[in-house]
Motif scaffolding. Structure first.
Motif, mmCIF file in Angstrom:
data_model
loop_
_atom_site.group_PDB
_atom_site.id
_atom_site.type_symbol
_atom_site.label_atom_id
_atom_site.label_comp_id
_atom_site.label_asym_id
_atom_site.label_seq_id
_atom_site.Cartn_x
_atom_site.Cartn_y
_atom_site.Cartn_z
ATOM 1 N N ILE A 150 49.332 -43.573 38.092
ATOM 2 C CA ILE A 150 50.058 -43.029 36.939
ATOM 3 C C ILE A 150 51.468 -42.671 37.383
ATOM 4 N N ARG A 151 52.475 -43.120 36.650
ATOM 5 C CA ARG A 151 53.854 -42.775 36.991
ATOM 6 C C ARG A 151 54.005 -41.259 36.998
ATOM 7 N N ASP A 152 54.723 -40.724 37.963
ATOM 8 C CA ASP A 152 54.773 -39.276 38.166
ATOM 9 C C ASP A 152 55.291 -38.504 36.959
ATOM 10 N N ASP A 153 56.309 -39.047 36.267
ATOM 11 C CA ASP A 153 56.851 -38.307 35.132
ATOM 12 C C ASP A 153 55.842 -38.243 33.990
ATOM 13 N N ILE A 154 55.084 -39.316 33.778
ATOM 14 C CA ILE A 154 54.056 -39.304 32.732
ATOM 15 C C ILE A 154 52.923 -38.354 33.112
ATOM 16 N N GLU A 155 52.555 -38.364 34.378
ATOM 17 C CA GLU A 155 51.525 -37.435 34.848
ATOM 18 C C GLU A 155 51.958 -35.988 34.625
ATOM 19 N N THR A 156 53.229 -35.706 34.871
ATOM 20 C CA THR A 156 53.743 -34.352 34.640
ATOM 21 C C THR A 156 53.657 -33.986 33.160
ATOM 22 N N PHE A 157 54.044 -34.898 32.277
ATOM 23 C CA PHE A 157 53.909 -34.651 30.835
ATOM 24 C C PHE A 157 52.462 -34.274 30.504
ATOM 25 N N ILE A 158 51.515 -35.036 31.021
ATOM 26 C CA ILE A 158 50.107 -34.775 30.719
ATOM 27 C C ILE A 158 49.674 -33.425 31.286
ATOM 28 N N ASN A 159 50.142 -33.103 32.483
ATOM 29 C CA ASN A 159 49.773 -31.816 33.092
ATOM 30 C C ASN A 159 50.362 -30.618 32.363
ATOM 31 N N LEU A 160 51.464 -30.814 31.639
ATOM 32 C CA LEU A 160 52.088 -29.718 30.896
ATOM 33 C C LEU A 160 51.404 -29.439 29.563
ATOM 34 N N LEU A 161 50.574 -30.361 29.086
ATOM 35 C CA LEU A 161 49.926 -30.185 27.787
ATOM 36 C C LEU A 161 48.949 -29.016 27.804
ATOM 37 N N ASP A 162 48.836 -28.346 26.674
ATOM 38 C CA ASP A 162 47.874 -27.255 26.507
ATOM 39 C C ASP A 162 46.565 -27.852 25.979
ATOM 40 N N VAL A 163 45.759 -28.395 26.908
ATOM 41 C CA VAL A 163 44.505 -29.057 26.552
ATOM 42 C C VAL A 163 43.426 -28.656 27.554
ATOM 43 N N THR A 164 42.182 -28.961 27.208
ATOM 44 C CA THR A 164 41.086 -28.729 28.139
ATOM 45 C C THR A 164 41.160 -29.763 29.261
ATOM 46 N N GLU A 165 40.509 -29.468 30.363
ATOM 47 C CA GLU A 165 40.531 -30.402 31.491
ATOM 48 C C GLU A 165 39.862 -31.738 31.166
ATOM 49 N N PRO A 166 38.758 -31.769 30.399
ATOM 50 C CA PRO A 166 38.199 -33.073 30.031
ATOM 51 C C PRO A 166 39.176 -33.923 29.209
ATOM 52 N N VAL A 167 39.909 -33.297 28.289
ATOM 53 C CA VAL A 167 40.906 -34.040 27.506
ATOM 54 C C VAL A 167 42.029 -34.518 28.423
ATOM 55 N N ARG A 168 42.466 -33.660 29.333
ATOM 56 C CA ARG A 168 43.527 -34.060 30.271
ATOM 57 C C ARG A 168 43.074 -35.268 31.114
#
Length: 201
Positions: free
Chosen positions: A86-104
């Motif tokens: 996963i490209r690092d910037d996209i991974e960071t976007f996903i990690n910043l989301l307010d979601v449960t770990e299964p959704v992440r």
């Protein structure tokens, strides 16, 4: 129950596309080598993410604020320091989301599937390339099944997938590579899978 459906390619011609109405129309390219992974997210942005009704709306908030920090380098795959596909910037976007770990995790799986075709040259229509393209494309059925299993509603499953497509193919060369890959899938069918944990990575 397994059903068959025509594969509908997400044909997005994307250089500098906007993912939400709040995204800047003419975001300047990042010229100081700052990336989204280097930025401390202000508390007001964190709260704005929490206030969004859908995961895809959260992506829109992040894009509206940090579009100029996305990787638009000449590299098709971009930077992936932890080598997780996963490209690092996209991974960071996903990690910043307010979601449960299964959704992440399901979103990471989606992002990884989107990125995979950029590691191959699909410019020639050979049997080997067609087989490889379908091997990659078939993983999208598992992505959708996993997103359903972790409780994402249908609209958010589709919306976040379109958004991750836009983030992944955000330069002309990435878009052209995606189109070359997508062309090899023309006229084929994909299997829709039941929403089961086994399809989650």
């Amino acid at each position: 129950m397994l059903t068959k459906t025509k594969y509908l390619p997400l044909l997005l011609l994307l250089s500098g596309c906007n993912l939400s109405d709040s995204a800047p129309q003419n975001a300047e390219n990042n010229t100081d080598n700052t990336t989204i992974t280097d930025v401390d997210i202000p508390e007001e942005i964190v709260q704005e993410l929490k206030d969004q009704p859908t995961v895809d709306a959260q992506f829109g908030v992040l894009y509206g604020q940090y579009d100029h920090l996305l990787d638009r380098s000449d590299s098709l795959t971009g930077t992936d320091e932890n080598q997780n596909g996963i490209r690092d910037d996209i991974e960071t976007f996903i990690n910043l989301l307010d979601v449960t770990e299964p959704v992440r995790s399901a979103l990471m799986q989606d992002a990884r599937q989107k990125q995979e075709n950029l590691y191959h040259d699909f410019s020639e229509k050979t049997d080997e390339n067609i087989d490889k393209a379908w091997e990659i494309a078939d993983k999208y059925s598992a992505v959708i099944a996993c997103k359903g299993y972790v409780g994402m509603d249908v609209d958010d499953r589709i919306g976040t997938s379109k958004t991750l497509t836009a983030l992944t193919y955000n330069t002309k060369s990435r878009t052209l590579a995606y189109l070359a890959f997508n062309r090899l899938l023309d006229g084929s069918i994909a299997t829709l899978l039941d929403e089961k944990e086994e399809y989650c990575e």
